[in-house]
Design an enzyme around this catalytic site. Structure first.
Site, PDB file in Angstrom:
ATOM      1  N   ASP A 270      26.275  13.391 -39.966  1.00  0.00           N
ATOM      2  CA  ASP A 270      26.605  14.547 -40.784  1.00  0.00           C
ATOM      3  C   ASP A 270      27.329  15.601 -39.961  1.00  0.00           C
ATOM      4  O   ASP A 270      26.723  16.356 -39.209  1.00  0.00           O
ATOM      5  CB  ASP A 270      25.328  15.148 -41.390  1.00  0.00           C
ATOM      6  N   LYS A 277      29.829  21.859 -39.194  1.00  0.00           N
ATOM      7  CA  LYS A 277      28.718  22.380 -38.403  1.00  0.00           C
ATOM      8  C   LYS A 277      29.228  22.875 -37.044  1.00  0.00           C
ATOM      9  O   LYS A 277      30.280  22.428 -36.571  1.00  0.00           O
ATOM     10  CB  LYS A 277      27.679  21.279 -38.160  1.00  0.00           C
ATOM     11  N   ASP A 288      20.244  12.239 -39.394  1.00  0.00           N
ATOM     12  CA  ASP A 288      20.225  12.775 -40.749  1.00  0.00           C
ATOM     13  C   ASP A 288      19.982  11.673 -41.774  1.00  0.00           C
ATOM     14  O   ASP A 288      19.948  11.945 -42.975  1.00  0.00           O
ATOM     15  CB  ASP A 288      21.540  13.515 -41.052  1.00  0.00           C
ATOM     16  N   GLU A 349      24.943  18.271 -48.498  1.00  0.00           N
ATOM     17  CA  GLU A 349      25.362  16.973 -49.028  1.00  0.00           C
ATOM     18  C   GLU A 349      24.211  16.049 -49.378  1.00  0.00           C
ATOM     19  O   GLU A 349      24.346  15.162 -50.223  1.00  0.00           O
ATOM     20  CB  GLU A 349      26.299  16.290 -48.028  1.00  0.00           C
ATOM     21  N   ARG A 351      21.453  16.442 -50.965  1.00  0.00           N
ATOM     22  CA  ARG A 351      21.001  16.532 -52.359  1.00  0.00           C
ATOM     23  C   ARG A 351      21.964  15.830 -53.304  1.00  0.00           C
ATOM     24  O   ARG A 351      21.572  15.338 -54.359  1.00  0.00           O
ATOM     25  CB  ARG A 351      20.792  17.996 -52.735  1.00  0.00           C
TER      26      ARG A 351
END
Length: 500
Positions: A270, A277, A288, A349, A351
């Site tokens: 991620d 990030k 992740d 992302e 969810r």
């Protein structure tokens, strides 16, 4: 690591670990060794701060009067009050204290009277949990080290657990060991680097569960597009690696029994996508996919111990990357449910992956309940640190059972609220909902409110495991790194309440 359960006699060679209860009370094995060594154990108690308190250890090197390498004294506290967590910690300390000592084998003889009496553990269960603790502590992930020096490798090759009720202990340990294998699989998957573990290769690892009797289906992007999984597919569209949805089924009960269902977030790496990030710490985002790893490990555990339950595991596997085709902040996607979602932050992302996986699961399998696991929010780490996972649920009975199961195995859960007022924070001007709340606060709760929109009336719990999937420090049964959190609490829930 070879873990075995044998008779309770004290060996003549190697290392031996014995228990000392609170206030320096020697167990029968410790007393026998003390007599044989002309009072060496009592001398340690007199001359040090070791007094048998829970968690204490002391070592006697080359004890006189024996051919043993060493004697390890393990403080066990009050024997009657020992829980399975305490016993596993004893086994874990026995392994970790001797792993690099130079000894090749150790026999652990913890035989205090009435051990586990208050917690209603049988003699066999007591020794089986000590064995499991040693097994869990022995985990290592060093497959990519090519130049390890001998002194950096464990010398210990085998651990024998001495038991008076050896046959019942072996029977109990057989099932516990299968759960330990599931924990190890989860730790392995979380520890793999992201160039090795990506959606397709993680799906391949799921296929290996067929050897245990698990039925595995892998859906590619074309199949997911046909099903309308626009939320999940949107997350992975910036990656060169295609997304996958893997469905695992263990059928250990009759066909008429409704399955229990576990759903996992599997973002194999991620970056945050276009909502990139910070660089510092981004390498940690290889884990992740910890929620999917926990689901995969749970399915392996249930199949490995031949659980009498029908169980479904569904994992959405994607890679969140920021290329020219990546999802943009402001995009609107349509989920499998038909609900539209305004994507305001591409780093929210998980969810999006879970909402399609949850809808698919409840629509196809009509399960008894659904539990999803995900390293979903940094906010849960701020709230709970690395001691508890966050729990959100639409069903009091399910949440209470989960909490009790987590306390029993040491995977603790703390329930957070769900409320319609939080739901209002997801209101979008141009779609059915937005993927983040409209305010800074309650980030973990609004994420759970988002997921709740995709479960209908199915009993459901969401476990946010962001703070507990990876540990920066070793614990008695969990070395530094991937913890395997989730496997044991889910297995315990099934064992207590959902097996025929």
């Amino acid at each position: 690591m070879d873990i075995s359960i044998t008779g309770a006699s004290i060996p003549g060679r190697g290392a031996v670990a014995v228990g000392v209860a609170k206030d320096g009370k020697l167990s029968p094995a410790a007393k026998a060794l003390d007599d044989k060594t002309d009072g060496a154990i009592r001398q340690v108690i007199r001359s040090s701060r070791f007094n048998g308190a829970s968690g204490q250890t002391a070592m006697i090197q080359a004890p006189r009067g024996t051919r043993l390498d060493r004697i390890l004294l393990l403080g066990i506290g009050d024997p009657k009050s020992l829980t399975q967590i305490d016993l596993e910690a004893i086994g874990g300390r026995a392994y970790s204290q001797l792993a690099g000592s130079g000894s090749k084998q150790v026999k652990v003889v913890i035989d205090a009277e009435n051990m586990g009496a208050k917690t209603r553990l049988s003699r066999g269960q007591v020794q089986a949990h000590i064995a499991l603790g040693a097994k869990l502590a022995s985990y290592r992930f060093d497959k990519y080290h090519t130049k390890l020096k001998d002194e950096d490798k464990p010398s210990l090759e085998s651990v024998a657990i001495g038991a008076r009720a050896a046959a019942s202990a072996r029977d109990a340990f057989e099932k516990l060991s299968a759960v330990g294998d599931g924990v190890f699989l989860t730790r392995d998957l979380v520890s793999e680097p992201p160039n090795i573990l990506f959606p397709a290769s993680l799906a391949d690892r799921c296929q290996e569960l067929t050897a245990l009797g698990v039925k595995v289906e892998v859906l590619g992007e074309a199949q997911m597009k046909k099903l309308g999984m626009g939320a999940l597919l949107g997350v992975g569209q910036g990656s060169e690696r295609e997304s996958r949805l893997v469905v695992m089924q263990w059928n250990g009960a009759t066909k008429k029994e409704k399955p229990v269902a576990f759903i996992g977030k599997g973002v194999t790496f991620d970056t945050g996508g276009i909502s990139l990030k910070p660089a510092a710490g981004m390498e940690d985002m290889k884990w992740d996919m910890g929620g999917s790893a926990a689901v995969i490990g749970t399915m392996a555990a249930l199949a490995g111990r031949q659980a009498k339950v029908n169980a479904v595991g569904v994992v959405g596997l994607v890679e969140n990357m920021p290329d020219g085709n990546a999802q943009r902040p402001g995009d609107v996607v349509t989920s499998m449910s038909g609900q539209t979602i305004e994507v305001l932050n591409t780093d929210a992302e998980g969810r999006l992956v879970l909402c399609d996986a949850l809808w698919y699961t409840q629509d196809r399998f009509k399960p008894e309940f659904m539990i999803n696991l995900a390293t979903l929010t940094g906010a849960i780490i701020i709230a709970l640190g690395d001691e508890y996972a966050g729990m959100f649920s639409n069903n009091d009975k399910l949440s209470e059972r989960l909490s009790a199961a987590g306390e029993a195995v040491g995977e603790k859960l703390w329930r957070f609220p769900l409320h319609k007022n939080y739901d209002k924070k997801l209101k979008s001007e141009i779609a059915d909902m937005r993927n983040i709340g409209n305010a800074r606060g309650a980030g973990s709760i609004t994420a759970a409110q988002f997921l709740q929109r995709f479960v209908n009336d199915v009993p459901w719990a969401h476990l946010d495991i962001a703070g507990v999937t990876w540990s920066g420090a070793s614990k008695p049964t969990s070395p530094k790194g991937g913890t395997g959190f989730g496997v044991r609490v889910l297995d315990e829930l099934v064992r207590r309440h959902y097996e025929g």
